[in-house]
Design a protein around this motif. Structure first.
Motif, PDB file in Angstrom:
ATOM      1  N   LEU A 252      16.889  37.570  21.352  1.00  0.00           N
ATOM      2  CA  LEU A 252      18.100  36.795  21.087  1.00  0.00           C
ATOM      3  C   LEU A 252      19.202  37.209  22.050  1.00  0.00           C
ATOM      4  O   LEU A 252      19.251  38.348  22.519  1.00  0.00           O
ATOM      5  CB  LEU A 252      18.563  37.014  19.641  1.00  0.00           C
ATOM      6  N   VAL A 261      24.353  32.371  18.510  1.00  0.00           N
ATOM      7  CA  VAL A 261      23.191  33.171  18.897  1.00  0.00           C
ATOM      8  C   VAL A 261      22.050  32.218  19.225  1.00  0.00           C
ATOM      9  O   VAL A 261      21.725  31.329  18.424  1.00  0.00           O
ATOM     10  CB  VAL A 261      22.775  34.131  17.762  1.00  0.00           C
ATOM     11  N   VAL A 283      20.038  30.058  16.495  1.00  0.00           N
ATOM     12  CA  VAL A 283      19.815  30.637  15.164  1.00  0.00           C
ATOM     13  C   VAL A 283      21.147  30.618  14.422  1.00  0.00           C
ATOM     14  O   VAL A 283      22.121  31.255  14.845  1.00  0.00           O
ATOM     15  CB  VAL A 283      19.271  32.071  15.262  1.00  0.00           C
ATOM     16  N   ALA A 285      21.352  31.018  10.731  1.00  0.00           N
ATOM     17  CA  ALA A 285      21.354  31.898   9.555  1.00  0.00           C
ATOM     18  C   ALA A 285      20.025  32.628   9.456  1.00  0.00           C
ATOM     19  O   ALA A 285      18.989  32.118   9.892  1.00  0.00           O
ATOM     20  CB  ALA A 285      21.623  31.102   8.287  1.00  0.00           C
ATOM     21  N   VAL A 286      20.068  33.829   8.867  1.00  0.00           N
ATOM     22  CA  VAL A 286      18.880  34.647   8.622  1.00  0.00           C
ATOM     23  C   VAL A 286      18.850  34.990   7.142  1.00  0.00           C
ATOM     24  O   VAL A 286      19.778  35.627   6.634  1.00  0.00           O
ATOM     25  CB  VAL A 286      18.892  35.929   9.478  1.00  0.00           C
ATOM     26  N   TYR A 290      24.694  33.370   7.176  1.00  0.00           N
ATOM     27  CA  TYR A 290      25.117  32.807   8.463  1.00  0.00           C
ATOM     28  C   TYR A 290      25.570  33.943   9.389  1.00  0.00           C
ATOM     29  O   TYR A 290      26.254  34.882   8.962  1.00  0.00           O
ATOM     30  CB  TYR A 290      26.233  31.789   8.264  1.00  0.00           C
ATOM     31  N   ILE A 291      25.178  33.843  10.640  1.00  0.00           N
ATOM     32  CA  ILE A 291      25.411  34.922  11.590  1.00  0.00           C
ATOM     33  C   ILE A 291      26.320  34.450  12.723  1.00  0.00           C
ATOM     34  O   ILE A 291      26.402  33.258  13.031  1.00  0.00           O
ATOM     35  CB  ILE A 291      24.086  35.446  12.174  1.00  0.00           C
ATOM     36  N   VAL A 294      24.230  38.776  17.591  1.00  0.00           N
ATOM     37  CA  VAL A 294      22.841  39.242  17.601  1.00  0.00           C
ATOM     38  C   VAL A 294      22.668  40.394  16.613  1.00  0.00           C
ATOM     39  O   VAL A 294      21.639  40.505  15.932  1.00  0.00           O
ATOM     40  CB  VAL A 294      22.442  39.674  19.028  1.00  0.00           C
ATOM     41  N   GLN A 296      24.117  40.876  13.758  1.00  0.00           N
ATOM     42  CA  GLN A 296      23.973  40.365  12.396  1.00  0.00           C
ATOM     43  C   GLN A 296      22.588  39.786  12.162  1.00  0.00           C
ATOM     44  O   GLN A 296      22.077  39.797  11.039  1.00  0.00           O
ATOM     45  CB  GLN A 296      25.037  39.299  12.115  1.00  0.00           C
ATOM     46  N   ALA A 297      21.955  39.273  13.200  1.00  0.00           N
ATOM     47  CA  ALA A 297      20.612  38.701  13.059  1.00  0.00           C
ATOM     48  C   ALA A 297      19.552  39.781  12.935  1.00  0.00           C
ATOM     49  O   ALA A 297      18.556  39.613  12.229  1.00  0.00           O
ATOM     50  CB  ALA A 297      20.305  37.795  14.238  1.00  0.00           C
ATOM     51  N   LEU A 312      14.599  31.666   8.829  1.00  0.00           N
ATOM     52  CA  LEU A 312      15.578  31.404   9.877  1.00  0.00           C
ATOM     53  C   LEU A 312      16.019  29.943   9.798  1.00  0.00           C
ATOM     54  O   LEU A 312      15.181  29.033   9.757  1.00  0.00           O
ATOM     55  CB  LEU A 312      14.991  31.680  11.262  1.00  0.00           C
ATOM     56  N   VAL A 314      17.589  27.245  12.011  1.00  0.00           N
ATOM     57  CA  VAL A 314      17.760  27.073  13.452  1.00  0.00           C
ATOM     58  C   VAL A 314      18.144  25.632  13.779  1.00  0.00           C
ATOM     59  O   VAL A 314      17.812  24.686  13.043  1.00  0.00           O
ATOM     60  CB  VAL A 314      16.475  27.459  14.221  1.00  0.00           C
TER      61      VAL A 314
END
Length: 428
Positions: A252, A261, A283, A285-286, A290-291, A294, A296-297, A312, A314
Motif C-alpha cells: 500500500l 490509500v 482501500v 476501510a479495513v 475507515y482509514i 497506510v 491505519q490499514a 477490505l 475498496v
C-alpha cells in the motif's frame, strides 16, 4: 376514593406489575450457566523445579532446603472431559497438577501452548471433568457474561458482568484483540472461563486491571483462538505455536489525494490477488474501520493470525466492492511469550506464585513429595498475605542475626573483663 379512581389505581398497579414481569423475564438467567461453569472450572498448579546449582557454587552456610519448589496457581476450564484450556506461562520441566471442583486431584500433560494468546491445552490421563462447549459465534459488546476463578478444593469465585468491548487492543500489549469485560478479577483469574447465558464459552481471561483501580476490568482472549489450538494437537509431542506475521500479499502507498490509500503492488497468487484485489484499487476501510493512512490499514492486519479473514472496502475504478481476504502466513515473530504491555499501571498478571519449602519434614529429598507435605492442598491465598509472610521471615532472620551479634559482643566483653582482671593481678 371513588370507583373511577379505584379502577384507575388498580389499572396502574397491573401495568406496573406487567412491566416488572416483562423486565424480569428479559433479564438473563445465569443459575444453570453458573452451575455448569463451576463444575467445569479447575485450579491449575504449575510446580517449577529449579535446576541444581553448578558444582562449587552452593552456599555452604545456607540452612534452607537444597531443592525448593515454586508454585504458580491459576485457573482452567474443561472444554472436553479430559481437556483443560488455561492461560499458562509454562516453564520447561514443570509438573502440572489439577484440582477439580469436587476436590479430587490429578496430574496433567501439556499438549499445546500458544505464544501469541498464552492459551494452553492440558490433557488429563485419569479423571474426567464436566465440559463447557465453545460459543458458535463471536461475542458481541453488551452481552451479559459470568466468570469463575479456581480456588483449590473450595468453591470457585464467580463474578457477573457485561462485555464492554470486543477487538480491544491494549497499546504495547503483545496479545490478540481482547474482550474487555466489567468483571471483578480474582487473584487466580488467569485461565478463567467467561460464559454466555447459554453456558457456552465466550473467552478465557488473560489479564485484569489492578485491584486499586476504581472500575473493574477483565481482559479475555475470545474462544475462537481455542479452535486453533485444538486443530494443532499431535498425539506424540507437545505443540508450540509461534506467532507468525500475517500477510495480505500487497503493498500500500499514499494516494494522490490527501488521506487516501491505494494498492501499489499485488503479489502474484497471493491472498489479495486471489480475492480479486488489483493494482490501483483504493482501500477505503479495513474490517469496517475507515482509514486515512497506510499505518491505519496495517494495524488491523497485524492483530490477526494467518488463516484469519479480513474485510477490505475498496474502490475499483468507479465501483465499490467489499472483499474478504484470507490472510497468508509469513515469518515467525521472536520466540517469546506474549507480554501484557509496557503500561504496567493498567494490567496485572492474575495468578499467584507461592514459594513452598520442605520445612515440615527435613528428611524429604523429593521436592514433589515436599509439595504434598508443605500443603499443596491448601487454598490460594491473597498475595498480600504472601508478602506479609515474606516480611515476617525477613524479620525472623534479622532477629536471629541480632541475637548472633549480641552473643559475639557478650563474648568479647567477657574476654576484655578477663584481660582486665589479669592486668590488675599483675599490677599487684
Amino acid at each position: 376514593m371513588n370507583l373511577k379512581s379505584t379502577i384507575r389505581f388498580a389499572a396502574l398497579l397491573l401495568a406496573i406489575g406487567a412491566a416488572s414481569f416483562v423486565a424480569a423475564e428479559d433479564l438473563p438467567q445465569f443459575e444453570t450457566a453458573a452451575q455448569q461453569l463451576a463444575a467445569a472450572t479447575v485450579t491449575v498448579r504449575m510446580i517449577a523445579l529449579p535446576a541444581a546449582p553448578p558444582a562449587g557454587e552452593a552456599d555452604p552456610l545456607a540452612k534452607q532446603p537444597k531443592s525448593p519448589s515454586r508454585v504458580t496457581v491459576c485457573t482452567g476450564v474443561a472444554i472436553a472431559p479430559r481437556q483443560i484450556v488455561t492461560c499458562l506461562r509454562y516453564e520447561s520441566g514443570s509438573r502440572l497438577r489439577v484440582t477439580l471442583a469436587d476436590g479430587r486431584q490429578a496430574d496433567a500433560e501439556l499438549k499445546v501452548i500458544d505464544h501469541f494468546s498464552t492459551l494452553a491445552i492440558l490433557q488429563l490421563q485419569e479423571l474426567e471433568v464436566p465440559a463447557i462447549s465453545l460459543a458458535p459465534q463471536d461475542p458481541v459488546a453488551g452481552r451479559w457474561v459470568v466468570s469463575a476463578a479456581g480456588w483449590g478444593a473450595a468453591p470457585s469465585v464467580q463474578t457477573f458482568g457485561m462485555i464492554g468491548a470486543v477487538d480491544r487492543q491494549i497499546p504495547g500489549a503483545d496479545l490478540p484483540p481482547l474482550l474487555e469485560c466489567d468483571l471483578r478479577g480474582a487473584a487466580t483469574a488467569a485461565g478463567s472461563g467467561i460464559v454466555n447465558p447459554d453456558a457456552t464459552l465466550a473467552g478465557v481471561v488473560v489479564a485484569v486491571q489492578k485491584p486499586n483501580d476504581e472500575a473493574p476490568r477483565t481482559y479475555a482472549v475470545p474462544s475462537k483462538h481455542i479452535q486453533r489450538l485444538l486443530a494443532s494437537q499431535a498425539a506424540d509431542k507437545i505443540v508450540v505455536l509461534q506467532r507468525r506475521r500475517p500477510t495480505l500479499g500487497l503493498t500500500l502507498t499514499a494516494g494522490q489525494k490527501a488521506e487516501t490509500v491505494v494498492v501499489e503492488k499485488v503479489a502474484a497468487n497471493g491472498p489479495a490477488a486471489q480475492a480479486g484485489i488489483a493494482k490501483g484499487d483504493q482501500v477505503l476501510a479495513v474490517d469496517g474501520l475507515y482509514i486515512r493512512s497506510v499505518y491505519q490499514a496495517i494495524g488491523p492486519v497485524l492483530a490477526k493470525q494467518p488463516g484469519d479473514k479480513i474485510r477490505l472496502k475498496v474502490l475499483q475504478g468507479d465501483k465499490l466492492a467489499l472483499v474478504e481476504v484470507t490472510l497468508g502466513g509469513g515469518v515467525e515473530f521472536p520466540n517469546q511469550m506474549a507480554q501484557l504491555g509496557g503500561d504496567r499501571r493498567l494490567l496485572t498478571d492474575p495468578r499467584i506464585e507461592l514459594a513452598r519449602l520442605a520445612a515440615k519434614d527435613p528428611n524429604l529429598q523429593d521436592p514433589l513429595a515436599a509439595m504434598e507435605v508443605a500443603g499443596e492442598d491448601e487454598q490460594p491465598v491473597d498475595p498480600r498475605d504472601e508478602q506479609i509472610e515474606i516480611l515476617q521471615r525477613a524479620i525472623d532472620r534479622y532477629a536471629k542475626l541480632i541475637e548472633f551479634y549480641q552473643q559475639q559482643l557478650d563474648t568479647q566483653r567477657d574476654k576484655v573483663k578477663q584481660l582486665e582482671a589479669k592486668q590488675a593481678t599483675a599490677d599487684q
